[in-house]
Motif scaffolding. Structure first.
Motif, short mmCIF file in Angstrom:
data_model
loop_
_atom_site.label_atom_id
_atom_site.label_comp_id
_atom_site.label_asym_id
_atom_site.label_seq_id
_atom_site.Cartn_x
_atom_site.Cartn_y
_atom_site.Cartn_z
N THR A 171 1.09 -5.48 3.00
CA THR A 171 -0.02 -4.48 2.71
C THR A 171 -0.78 -4.97 1.80
O THR A 171 -0.71 -5.70 0.80
N PRO A 172 -2.05 -4.50 1.65
CA PRO A 172 -2.77 -3.64 2.70
C PRO A 172 -3.35 -4.76 3.65
O PRO A 172 -3.66 -5.70 3.78
N ARG A 225 -6.35 4.99 5.05
CA ARG A 225 -7.34 4.06 4.77
C ARG A 225 -8.01 4.49 3.61
O ARG A 225 -8.22 5.58 3.36
N ASN A 263 -2.99 1.16 4.44
CA ASN A 263 -1.69 1.03 3.52
C ASN A 263 -0.43 0.89 4.71
O ASN A 263 -0.21 1.63 5.64
#
Length: 473
Positions: free
Chosen positions: A50-51, A148, A79
Motif C-alpha cells: 500500500t498505498p 482514498r 489504502n
C-alpha cells in the motif's frame, strides 16, 4: 538498465552481440551510493502492499530549453492494507545524485536540489530524509482499508548538467525519475532505500498518470503513455500523456528528429533521435524494436500500453528503461533496444523491488535478449567468475553497491542460470513457465520465492540443488 561495458569472449563474440551494448556488459562505471536509510524503515507485519491504485495528475510548464519544469502535481491513492494508513512517503528520486543541493555562503547563493516540492495540501510534510529523496507526509486522519485520499503540491524540476537518465546531452533533456512517486509499504515496512546510480533502487506499485506538458513548439517531447500534441499559447505546444497501470513516468525534450511505425501486432513504435546519431544505428534499432515488441508480446503476454517511444542519442551511456519509453545510446552498430524493451515486461509489467532483487528484472531482460538474438549459452559460464562462496545472484543493491566490480554478474550469470533452467525443464516448459509467471504477476509484484515456486510447479524433479548451485537463494 544497460550501463557502459567492454567486450567479452563467447557467447559475446556472436555477430549480434557485437552490435549491442547490452550483450557486452561487464565493467560498470564507478559510482558512489548516497547515505541514507537502507531496507524497511518502519515496522510492518503482514500488511498488503500500500498505498495502491494511485493516480497522478500533473501539469508542468517548461522554460525555453526544457531544462526547468514547474507546475502542480496531485496524487490520489487507496489504502490496501488492513491497518490504518497514517502517512505516505514520496520518493524524489531525481535528487539521488545531488542530494540536498549545496548550502549558500556569503556572496555565493546555494544550489537547491533538482526536485523541489512545496505548497503541500492534504497532509503535513516532514523535512526530507534519505539524502533528500524521501518526503514523509502525515495524513490529516488515519485512512481505513479501501478508503482514498490525496495530496497535492507544487513541484519544480531542474535537469542536472550531466549526461544521465536524469540529465542532458547538448540541446536534449532526459527526465527519468524526475516526478515524485509514492513509496511502498508492505509486510517489511516502508521501503526507503537509498538511490544508486548504477542499477536501480526503484520500487513502485502500478498506477495511472495524466500528464500535461507545456513546452516550446520547436521541442519534441516523447513521454510514457499514449501521447498527442496540440497547439498551446503562441510559440508553444501542449503534449498530453495518458498512461494506465505503469510504475513511473518519464519524458525527454529537445529538437529530435522523429518517425513512427506500427508493428504487425498493433503497437505504435515512435522513434526520436538527435541529429548526429548514426543513421545506420537508428535504422537498426527501429527494426529491432518492431520485432522485439511483438515477439515478447507473444512470449510473455501482449504489450498493453499501445505505444513505446525510443529516444536515441550518440552520447548517452548504454540504455535506460521506463514504462513506454527507453533512453538509448546509439552507435552505427545499434543499441540496447532489445534488452530495454524486455524491461517493459520484467519490472514494468511484472514488477519487483529493484533494490532488493535486481536479478528479477535485469537477468530476465538479458535472458530475453539472449533468446531474441539466438545467442549460444552452453558455454557462457566460462566467462563468469564468482568472487567468493558467499556471493549470490539474488543479492540486493546494498551488496552490489559495495561490490561494484561484481555487478556484471546480474547480466552474465543471471541469463546463464535461466538458460540452464530452460535446459533442465525443457524449452516448451520454460516457455509456459514464463508466460504463466507473467500472467500471474501482471501489474503486480514478484519475488524470488514466487519464481522458484512457479518453476518447481513445472517439474517433478527437486529444483533445490539447481537453485543452490546457481546461487539463487
Amino acid at each position: 538498465m544497460s550501463p557502459l561495458g567492454t567486450f567479452l569472449p563467447a557467447p559475446w563474440s556472436h555477430p549480434a552481440g557485437r552490435r549491442l551494448f547490452v550483450v557486452l556488459l561487464v565493467l560498470l562505471l564507478a559510482v558512489g551510493t548516497p547515505a541514507g536509510v537502507s531496507g524497511a524503515a518502519a515496522g510492518g507485519g503482514g500488511s498488503a502492499a500500500t498505498p495502491d491504485r494511485a493516480r497522478y495528475d500533473v501539469d508542468l510548464r517548461s522554460d525555453a530549453d526544457g531544462g526547468r519544469w514547474t507546475g502542480r502535481q496531485r496524487v490520489s491513492f487507496r489504502n490496501a492494507s488492513e491497518r490504518p494508513l497514517r502517512e505516505v512517503y514520496l520518493r524524489l528520486w531525481g535528487n539521488g545524485e545531488d542530494g540536498c543541493g549545496t548550502p549558500g555562503t556569503p556572496g555565493a547563493p546555494g544550489v537547491p536540489s533538482p526536485v523541489v516540492v512545496s505548497g503541500l495540501r492534504g497532509g503535513t510534510a516532514d523535512p526530507l530524509t534519505v539524502n533528500c529523496t524521501a518526503l514523509r507526509i502525515a495524513l490529516p486522519k488515519p485512512l481505513a482499508r479501501g478508503e482514498r485520499a490525496s495530496v497535492a503540491f507544487d513541484v519544480s524540476v531542474t535537469v542536472p548538467d550531466r549526461n544521465a537518465r536524469f540529465g542532458r546531452e547538448g540541446a536534449f533533456r532526459f527526465l527519468g525519475n524526475a516526478l515524485p512517486v509514492l513509496a511502498v509499504h508492505d509486510a517489511a515496512g516502508w521501503h526507503l532505500d537509498p538511490y544508486v546510480a548504477v542499477g536501480e533502487s526503484f520500487y513502485a506499485l502500478a498506477g495511472d498518470f495524466r500528464v500535461r506538458l507545456d513546452h516550446p513548439s520547436g521541442m519534441a517531447v516523447p513521454a510514457t503513455g499514449r501521447n498527442r500534441t496540440r497547439p498551446g499559447a503562441p510559440g508553444r505546444s501542449v503534449t498530453l500523456s495518458l498512461a494506465e497501470r505503469v510504475r513511473d513516468f518519464a519524458w525527454a525534450a529537445g529538437p529530435f528528429r522523429t518517425a513512427a511505425q506500427t508493428t504487425p501486432g498493433g503497437v505504435r513504435v515512435k522513434s526520436f533521435w538527435a541529429p548526429g546519431t548514426p543513421a545506420a544505428g537508428v535504422r537498426l534499432a527501429r527494426a529491432e524494436a518492431v520485432a522485439a515488441v511483438d515477439r515478447f508480446g507473444r512470449e510473455f503476454g501482449r504489450y498493453p500500453y499501445g505505444e513505446v517511444d525510443l529516444v536515441m542519442t550518440s552520447g548517452f551511456g548504454g540504455g535506460m528503461e521506463y514504462p513506454g519509453l527507453v533512453l538509448l545510446g546509439t552507435t552505427e552498430e545499434g543499441n540496447a533496444v532489445v534488452h530495454e524493451l524486455a524491461h517493459q515486461w520484467w519490472y514494468g509489467i511484472v514488477g519487483n523491488d529493484q533494490y532488493a532483487s535486481p536479478w528479477l528484472d535485469e537477468s530476465f531482460a538479458q535472458y530475453a535478449n539472449f533468446r531474441f538474438y539466438g545467442l549460444e549459452t552452453r558455454d557462457c559460464w566460462s566467462d563468469v567468475y564468482w568472487p567468493d562462496d558467499g556471493a549470490e545472484l539474488t543479492a540486493s543493491m546494498d551488496y552490489w553497491s559495495r561490490h561494484r566490480g561484481e555487478y556484471h554478474l546480474v547480466y552474465t550469470a543471471g541469463p546463464c542460470a535461466l538458460a540452464d533452467l530452460e535446459r533442465t525443464l525443457g524449452a516448451d516448459a520454460m516457455a509456459r513457465l514464463l508466460e504463466r509467471y507473467a500472467r500471474d504477476h501482471w501489474y503486480g509484484v514478484s519475488t524470488t520465492e514466487d519464481f522458484k515456486r512457479a518453476a518447481q510447479s513445472m517439474t517433478d524433479e527437486d529444483l533445490g540443488p539447481f537453485w543452490e548451485s546457481h546461487r539463487i537463494r
